[in-house]
Write an enzyme that holds these catalytic residues in place. Sequence first.
Site, PDB file in Angstrom:
ATOM      1  N   GLY A  26     -48.754 141.594   7.917  1.00  0.00           N
ATOM      2  CA  GLY A  26     -47.604 142.132   7.177  1.00  0.00           C
ATOM      3  C   GLY A  26     -46.512 142.599   8.133  1.00  0.00           C
ATOM      4  N   LEU A  28     -43.573 141.661   8.956  1.00  0.00           N
ATOM      5  CA  LEU A  28     -42.137 141.660   8.660  1.00  0.00           C
ATOM      6  C   LEU A  28     -41.779 142.688   7.595  1.00  0.00           C
ATOM      7  CD1 LEU A  28     -41.300 137.850   8.755  1.00  0.00           C
ATOM      8  CD2 LEU A  28     -41.168 139.525  10.599  1.00  0.00           C
ATOM      9  N   ILE A  53     -46.296 136.112   6.023  1.00  0.00           N
ATOM     10  CA  ILE A  53     -46.225 134.837   5.308  1.00  0.00           C
ATOM     11  C   ILE A  53     -44.776 134.402   5.140  1.00  0.00           C
ATOM     12  CG2 ILE A  53     -48.416 135.050   4.072  1.00  0.00           C
ATOM     13  CD1 ILE A  53     -46.845 136.074   1.650  1.00  0.00           C
ATOM     14  N   TYR A 159     -51.360 151.135  -6.173  1.00  0.00           N
ATOM     15  CA  TYR A 159     -51.179 151.353  -4.722  1.00  0.00           C
ATOM     16  C   TYR A 159     -52.078 152.497  -4.248  1.00  0.00           C
ATOM     17  CZ  TYR A 159     -48.458 152.681  -0.494  1.00  0.00           C
ATOM     18  OH  TYR A 159     -48.040 152.999   0.772  1.00  0.00           O
TER      19      TYR A 159
HETATM   20  C1  AKB Z   1     -43.948 154.385  -1.256  1.00  0.00           C
HETATM   21  O1  AKB Z   1     -43.016 155.121  -1.618  1.00  0.00           O
HETATM   22  O2  AKB Z   1     -44.614 153.676  -2.019  1.00  0.00           O
HETATM   23  C2  AKB Z   1     -44.316 154.393   0.202  1.00  0.00           C
HETATM   24  C3  AKB Z   1     -45.358 155.432   0.474  1.00  0.00           C
HETATM   25  C4  AKB Z   1     -45.018 156.845   0.416  1.00  0.00           C
HETATM   26  O3  AKB Z   1     -46.465 155.098   0.738  1.00  0.00           O
HETATM   27  N1  AKB Z   1     -43.159 154.639   1.008  1.00  0.00           N
END
Ligand code: AKB
Length: 332
Positions: A26, A28, A53, A159
Amino acid sequence: QLDRKETNSCPSATSNTEYPRVFITGGLGQLGVGLAQLLRKHFGRNNVILSDIKKPPDEVLNSGPFVYADVLDYKNLRELVVNNRITWLIHYSALLSAIGEANVTLARSVNITGLHNVLDIALENSLRLFVPSTIGAFGPSSPRNPTPDLCIQRPRTIYGVSKVHTELMGEYYHHKYGLDFRCLRYPGIISADSEPGGGTTDYAIQIFHDALATAKFTCYLRPDTRLPMMHVRDCHRATLEFLQAPAERLSMRTYNIGAMSFTPNELACEIRKHLPSFEVTYAPDAVRQGIADSWPMSFDDSNAQGDWGWKAEFQLRELVEDMLRSIKEQKK
Ligand code: AKB
Protein backbone atom coordinates in the site's frame (compact mmCIF):
# COMPACT_ATOMS: atom_id res chain seq x y z
CA GLN A 1 10.78 -11.62 -23.19
CA LEU A 2 11.53 -10.61 -19.64
CA ASP A 3 12.91 -13.12 -17.25
CA ARG A 4 10.40 -13.75 -14.44
CA LYS A 5 13.02 -13.29 -11.74
CA GLU A 6 13.98 -9.98 -13.26
CA THR A 7 10.42 -8.67 -13.19
CA ASN A 8 9.93 -9.61 -9.59
CA SER A 9 13.20 -8.78 -7.93
CA CYS A 10 14.84 -5.47 -7.23
CA PRO A 11 18.55 -4.71 -7.08
CA SER A 12 20.26 -5.46 -3.79
CA ALA A 13 21.88 -2.44 -2.21
CA THR A 14 25.38 -3.52 -1.27
CA SER A 15 27.04 -6.40 0.42
CA ASN A 16 26.14 -4.71 3.72
CA THR A 17 23.96 -7.38 5.28
CA GLU A 18 23.29 -5.63 8.58
CA TYR A 19 20.60 -3.38 7.07
CA PRO A 20 17.03 -4.68 6.93
CA ARG A 21 15.50 -5.35 3.51
CA VAL A 22 12.15 -3.59 3.76
CA PHE A 23 8.97 -4.18 1.72
CA ILE A 24 6.04 -1.73 2.03
CA THR A 25 2.54 -2.70 0.88
CA GLY A 26 0.00 0.00 0.00
CA GLY A 27 3.02 2.22 -0.63
CA LEU A 28 1.19 4.89 -2.64
CA GLY A 29 -1.24 5.74 0.17
CA GLN A 30 -0.75 8.64 2.56
CA LEU A 31 2.29 7.23 4.38
CA GLY A 32 4.32 4.88 2.19
CA VAL A 33 6.42 7.27 0.12
CA GLY A 34 7.44 9.43 3.10
CA LEU A 35 8.31 6.42 5.23
CA ALA A 36 10.32 4.90 2.35
CA GLN A 37 12.25 8.16 2.05
CA LEU A 38 13.17 8.08 5.76
CA LEU A 39 14.05 4.37 5.73
CA ARG A 40 16.16 4.77 2.58
CA LYS A 41 18.21 7.45 4.36
CA HIS A 42 18.95 4.96 7.13
CA PHE A 43 19.22 1.67 5.26
CA GLY A 44 20.08 2.55 1.65
CA ARG A 45 17.95 3.31 -1.40
CA ASN A 46 17.68 -0.22 -2.73
CA ASN A 47 16.95 -1.82 0.63
CA VAL A 48 13.46 -0.33 0.73
CA ILE A 49 10.91 -1.52 -1.85
CA LEU A 50 7.60 0.27 -2.25
CA SER A 51 4.64 -1.60 -3.71
CA ASP A 52 1.05 -0.91 -4.67
CA ILE A 53 -1.56 -1.86 -7.26
CA LYS A 54 -1.54 1.65 -8.77
CA LYS A 55 0.86 3.15 -11.30
CA PRO A 56 3.49 5.21 -9.46
CA PRO A 57 4.23 8.82 -10.40
CA ASP A 58 7.66 9.46 -11.98
CA GLU A 59 9.16 10.94 -8.83
CA VAL A 60 8.34 7.75 -6.90
CA LEU A 61 9.86 5.56 -9.63
CA ASN A 62 12.98 7.71 -9.68
CA SER A 63 13.44 7.64 -5.92
CA GLY A 64 13.93 3.87 -5.48
CA PRO A 65 12.56 0.39 -6.19
CA PHE A 66 8.83 0.05 -6.83
CA VAL A 67 6.93 -3.12 -7.72
CA TYR A 68 3.32 -4.12 -8.35
CA ALA A 69 1.92 -6.12 -5.43
CA ASP A 70 -1.66 -6.99 -4.60
CA VAL A 71 -1.99 -8.07 -0.95
CA LEU A 72 -4.84 -10.36 -1.97
CA ASP A 73 -2.48 -12.32 -4.26
CA TYR A 74 -0.67 -14.54 -1.78
CA LYS A 75 1.67 -16.22 -4.29
CA ASN A 76 2.79 -12.96 -5.86
CA LEU A 77 3.47 -11.41 -2.46
CA ARG A 78 5.38 -14.45 -1.26
CA GLU A 79 7.48 -14.47 -4.44
CA LEU A 80 8.38 -10.82 -3.99
CA VAL A 81 9.37 -11.37 -0.36
CA VAL A 82 11.47 -14.43 -1.20
CA ASN A 83 13.14 -13.07 -4.36
CA ASN A 84 14.06 -9.81 -2.68
CA ARG A 85 15.30 -11.39 0.57
CA ILE A 86 12.94 -9.20 2.61
CA THR A 87 13.45 -9.03 6.38
CA TRP A 88 10.95 -6.32 7.40
CA LEU A 89 7.40 -6.11 6.04
CA ILE A 90 5.44 -2.90 6.55
CA HIS A 91 1.80 -3.48 5.73
CA TYR A 92 0.09 -0.19 4.85
CA SER A 93 -2.64 -1.54 2.51
CA ALA A 94 -6.03 -0.78 4.06
CA LEU A 95 -9.32 0.99 3.41
CA LEU A 96 -9.79 3.78 5.98
CA SER A 97 -12.84 4.50 8.12
CA ALA A 98 -15.24 6.52 5.97
CA ILE A 99 -14.47 4.79 2.66
CA GLY A 100 -14.67 1.42 4.44
CA GLU A 101 -18.27 2.15 5.49
CA ALA A 102 -19.13 2.80 1.83
CA ASN A 103 -17.38 -0.43 0.66
CA VAL A 104 -17.72 -2.97 3.45
CA THR A 105 -17.05 -6.05 1.31
CA LEU A 106 -13.89 -4.59 -0.20
CA ALA A 107 -12.72 -3.30 3.20
CA ARG A 108 -13.26 -6.74 4.74
CA SER A 109 -11.29 -8.36 1.98
CA VAL A 110 -8.34 -5.89 1.85
CA ASN A 111 -8.14 -5.27 5.60
CA ILE A 112 -8.75 -8.81 6.83
CA THR A 113 -7.83 -11.26 4.03
CA GLY A 114 -4.84 -9.06 3.12
CA LEU A 115 -3.71 -9.16 6.73
CA HIS A 116 -4.00 -12.96 6.84
CA ASN A 117 -1.75 -13.17 3.76
CA VAL A 118 0.95 -10.94 5.22
CA LEU A 119 0.82 -12.71 8.60
CA ASP A 120 1.43 -16.10 6.96
CA ILE A 121 4.18 -14.79 4.67
CA ALA A 122 5.86 -13.01 7.59
CA LEU A 123 5.76 -16.17 9.68
CA GLU A 124 7.05 -18.45 6.88
CA ASN A 125 9.95 -16.10 6.21
CA SER A 126 10.76 -15.01 9.81
CA LEU A 127 10.05 -11.35 9.02
CA ARG A 128 9.58 -8.45 11.38
CA LEU A 129 6.01 -7.39 10.57
CA PHE A 130 4.71 -3.88 11.21
CA VAL A 131 1.00 -3.17 10.76
CA PRO A 132 -0.52 0.14 11.88
CA SER A 133 -3.65 0.22 13.97
CA THR A 134 -5.56 3.40 14.75
CA ILE A 135 -7.69 5.44 17.13
CA GLY A 136 -10.49 3.81 15.07
CA ALA A 137 -9.85 0.51 16.89
CA PHE A 138 -11.81 1.97 19.82
CA GLY A 139 -15.53 2.57 20.02
CA PRO A 140 -18.30 4.26 21.99
CA SER A 141 -17.82 2.06 25.06
CA SER A 142 -14.07 2.74 25.31
CA PRO A 143 -12.83 5.40 27.75
CA ARG A 144 -12.34 8.43 25.50
CA ASN A 145 -10.26 11.02 27.33
CA PRO A 146 -7.65 9.65 27.57
CA THR A 147 -7.89 6.21 25.99
CA PRO A 148 -5.37 3.76 27.49
CA ASP A 149 -3.68 0.90 25.62
CA LEU A 150 -5.75 -1.78 27.30
CA CYS A 151 -9.48 -1.16 27.60
CA ILE A 152 -12.80 -2.14 26.01
CA GLN A 153 -12.57 -2.14 22.19
CA ARG A 154 -15.93 -2.42 20.47
CA PRO A 155 -15.55 -0.25 17.32
CA ARG A 156 -18.60 0.25 15.09
CA THR A 157 -16.82 0.57 11.71
CA ILE A 158 -15.49 -2.23 9.48
CA TYR A 159 -12.14 -0.38 9.58
CA GLY A 160 -12.08 -0.47 13.38
CA VAL A 161 -13.21 -4.10 13.52
CA SER A 162 -10.49 -5.08 11.03
CA LYS A 163 -7.85 -3.23 13.08
CA VAL A 164 -8.86 -4.92 16.36
CA HIS A 165 -8.62 -8.18 14.40
CA THR A 166 -5.12 -7.12 13.24
CA GLU A 167 -3.99 -6.37 16.79
CA LEU A 168 -5.33 -9.66 18.13
CA MET A 169 -4.10 -11.86 15.27
CA GLY A 170 -0.63 -10.29 15.31
CA GLU A 171 -0.33 -10.72 19.05
CA TYR A 172 -1.63 -14.29 18.80
CA TYR A 173 1.00 -15.16 16.16
CA HIS A 174 3.62 -13.49 18.34
CA HIS A 175 2.72 -15.49 21.44
CA LYS A 176 2.03 -18.80 19.70
CA TYR A 177 4.76 -18.83 17.02
CA GLY A 178 7.20 -16.09 18.03
CA LEU A 179 6.37 -13.79 15.06
CA ASP A 180 8.05 -10.40 15.54
CA PHE A 181 4.76 -8.50 15.14
CA ARG A 182 4.78 -4.77 15.95
CA CYS A 183 1.77 -2.46 15.85
CA LEU A 184 1.26 1.23 16.61
CA ARG A 185 -2.15 2.84 16.95
CA TYR A 186 -1.83 5.97 14.85
CA PRO A 187 -3.89 9.12 15.53
CA GLY A 188 -5.15 11.14 12.52
CA ILE A 189 -2.00 11.84 10.48
CA ILE A 190 -1.55 15.31 8.99
CA SER A 191 0.61 15.60 5.87
CA ALA A 192 1.09 18.27 3.22
CA ASP A 193 2.63 16.35 0.34
CA SER A 194 0.49 13.21 0.29
CA GLU A 195 -3.26 13.04 0.30
CA PRO A 196 -5.21 10.85 2.69
CA GLY A 197 -7.97 8.67 1.26
CA GLY A 198 -11.37 8.29 2.84
CA GLY A 199 -10.63 8.90 6.51
CA THR A 200 -12.63 10.70 9.19
CA THR A 201 -9.68 12.86 10.27
CA ASP A 202 -9.04 14.10 6.70
CA TYR A 203 -10.75 17.44 7.34
CA ALA A 204 -7.62 18.46 9.24
CA ILE A 205 -5.62 18.23 5.99
CA GLN A 206 -8.13 19.69 3.54
CA ILE A 207 -8.61 22.71 5.80
CA PHE A 208 -5.05 23.91 5.05
CA HIS A 209 -5.46 23.59 1.28
CA ASP A 210 -8.79 25.46 1.32
CA ALA A 211 -7.51 28.10 3.75
CA LEU A 212 -4.67 28.97 1.38
CA ALA A 213 -6.72 28.65 -1.83
CA THR A 214 -9.94 30.50 -0.89
CA ALA A 215 -9.75 31.46 2.83
CA LYS A 216 -12.97 29.43 3.27
CA PHE A 217 -13.59 25.88 4.42
CA THR A 218 -16.69 23.74 4.98
CA CYS A 219 -16.11 21.24 7.75
CA TYR A 220 -17.98 17.90 7.90
CA LEU A 221 -17.48 17.67 11.68
CA ARG A 222 -18.95 19.84 14.44
CA PRO A 223 -16.62 22.59 15.72
CA ASP A 224 -16.15 20.88 19.10
CA THR A 225 -15.19 17.39 17.84
CA ARG A 226 -11.91 16.60 19.60
CA LEU A 227 -9.65 13.94 18.03
CA PRO A 228 -6.01 12.87 18.52
CA MET A 229 -3.75 14.00 15.64
CA MET A 230 -0.07 13.81 14.66
CA HIS A 231 2.26 15.45 12.15
CA VAL A 232 3.40 12.96 9.51
CA ARG A 233 7.10 13.42 10.37
CA ASP A 234 6.41 12.36 13.95
CA CYS A 235 4.48 9.36 12.61
CA HIS A 236 7.38 8.23 10.38
CA ARG A 237 9.92 8.73 13.17
CA ALA A 238 7.73 6.80 15.64
CA THR A 239 7.46 3.94 13.15
CA LEU A 240 11.21 3.78 12.58
CA GLU A 241 12.09 4.08 16.29
CA PHE A 242 9.57 1.38 17.19
CA LEU A 243 10.83 -0.94 14.45
CA GLN A 244 14.39 -0.49 15.69
CA ALA A 245 13.56 -0.94 19.38
CA PRO A 246 15.17 -4.05 20.89
CA ALA A 247 12.53 -6.71 21.55
CA GLU A 248 13.38 -6.82 25.26
CA ARG A 249 12.19 -3.19 25.61
CA LEU A 250 8.71 -4.03 24.33
CA SER A 251 6.38 -5.03 27.15
CA MET A 252 3.53 -5.10 24.61
CA ARG A 253 3.18 -5.52 20.86
CA THR A 254 0.47 -2.87 20.23
CA TYR A 255 1.02 0.67 21.52
CA ASN A 256 -0.93 3.93 21.40
CA ILE A 257 1.20 6.84 20.18
CA GLY A 258 0.05 10.40 20.81
CA ALA A 259 1.11 13.92 19.94
CA MET A 260 -1.77 16.43 20.26
CA SER A 261 -5.57 16.62 20.29
CA PHE A 262 -7.65 19.42 18.85
CA THR A 263 -11.12 20.35 17.60
CA PRO A 264 -11.92 21.89 14.19
CA ASN A 265 -12.56 25.19 15.98
CA GLU A 266 -9.18 25.15 17.74
CA LEU A 267 -7.45 24.30 14.47
CA ALA A 268 -9.27 27.11 12.65
CA CYS A 269 -8.28 29.60 15.40
CA GLU A 270 -4.61 28.60 15.05
CA ILE A 271 -4.80 28.98 11.24
CA ARG A 272 -6.41 32.41 11.71
CA LYS A 273 -3.24 33.59 13.50
CA HIS A 274 -1.62 33.37 10.02
CA LEU A 275 -4.68 34.11 7.83
CA PRO A 276 -6.99 36.45 9.81
CA SER A 277 -9.76 36.42 7.17
CA PHE A 278 -10.14 32.61 7.21
CA GLU A 279 -13.78 31.50 7.61
CA VAL A 280 -15.12 28.04 8.47
CA THR A 281 -18.69 26.83 7.95
CA TYR A 282 -19.85 23.69 9.74
CA ALA A 283 -22.02 21.12 7.93
CA PRO A 284 -21.67 17.89 9.94
CA ASP A 285 -22.00 14.73 7.89
CA ALA A 286 -23.90 11.97 9.72
CA VAL A 287 -21.49 9.13 8.90
CA ARG A 288 -18.22 10.88 9.70
CA GLN A 289 -19.63 12.75 12.72
CA GLY A 290 -20.97 9.46 14.08
CA ILE A 291 -17.57 7.81 13.63
CA ALA A 292 -15.68 10.70 15.24
CA ASP A 293 -18.05 10.77 18.21
CA SER A 294 -17.18 7.13 18.95
CA TRP A 295 -13.41 7.64 18.81
CA PRO A 296 -10.88 8.68 21.49
CA MET A 297 -10.53 12.39 22.19
CA SER A 298 -6.96 11.88 23.40
CA PHE A 299 -4.53 8.99 23.67
CA ASP A 300 -2.66 7.79 26.74
CA ASP A 301 0.71 6.80 25.25
CA SER A 302 2.63 6.43 28.51
CA ASN A 303 3.62 2.81 27.68
CA ALA A 304 5.24 3.88 24.39
CA GLN A 305 7.04 6.69 26.21
CA GLY A 306 8.27 4.43 29.00
CA ASP A 307 9.17 1.31 27.00
CA TRP A 308 10.91 2.67 23.91
CA GLY A 309 11.16 6.41 24.51
CA TRP A 310 8.40 7.79 22.28
CA LYS A 311 8.08 11.60 22.30
CA ALA A 312 6.32 13.74 19.69
CA GLU A 313 8.01 16.92 18.44
CA PHE A 314 5.08 18.69 16.78
CA GLN A 315 2.29 20.37 18.77
CA LEU A 316 -0.59 22.36 17.22
CA ARG A 317 1.40 25.59 16.72
CA GLU A 318 4.30 23.85 14.92
CA LEU A 319 1.91 21.68 12.90
CA VAL A 320 0.01 24.69 11.55
CA GLU A 321 3.18 26.64 10.74
CA ASP A 322 4.68 23.67 8.92
CA MET A 323 1.52 22.79 6.95
CA LEU A 324 0.97 26.35 5.74
CA ARG A 325 4.64 26.74 4.78
CA SER A 326 4.80 23.37 2.97
CA ILE A 327 1.61 23.88 0.97
CA LYS A 328 2.69 27.39 -0.04
CA GLU A 329 6.02 25.97 -1.25
CA GLN A 330 4.29 23.28 -3.31
CA LYS A 331 2.25 25.95 -5.08
CA LYS A 332 5.31 27.97 -6.17
C1 AKB B 1 -9.27 7.70 9.46
O1 AKB B 1 -9.72 8.82 9.74
O2 AKB B 1 -9.95 6.74 9.07
C2 AKB B 1 -7.79 7.47 9.65
C3 AKB B 1 -7.52 6.97 11.04
C4 AKB B 1 -7.67 7.85 12.18
O3 AKB B 1 -7.17 5.85 11.19
N1 AKB B 1 -7.07 8.69 9.42
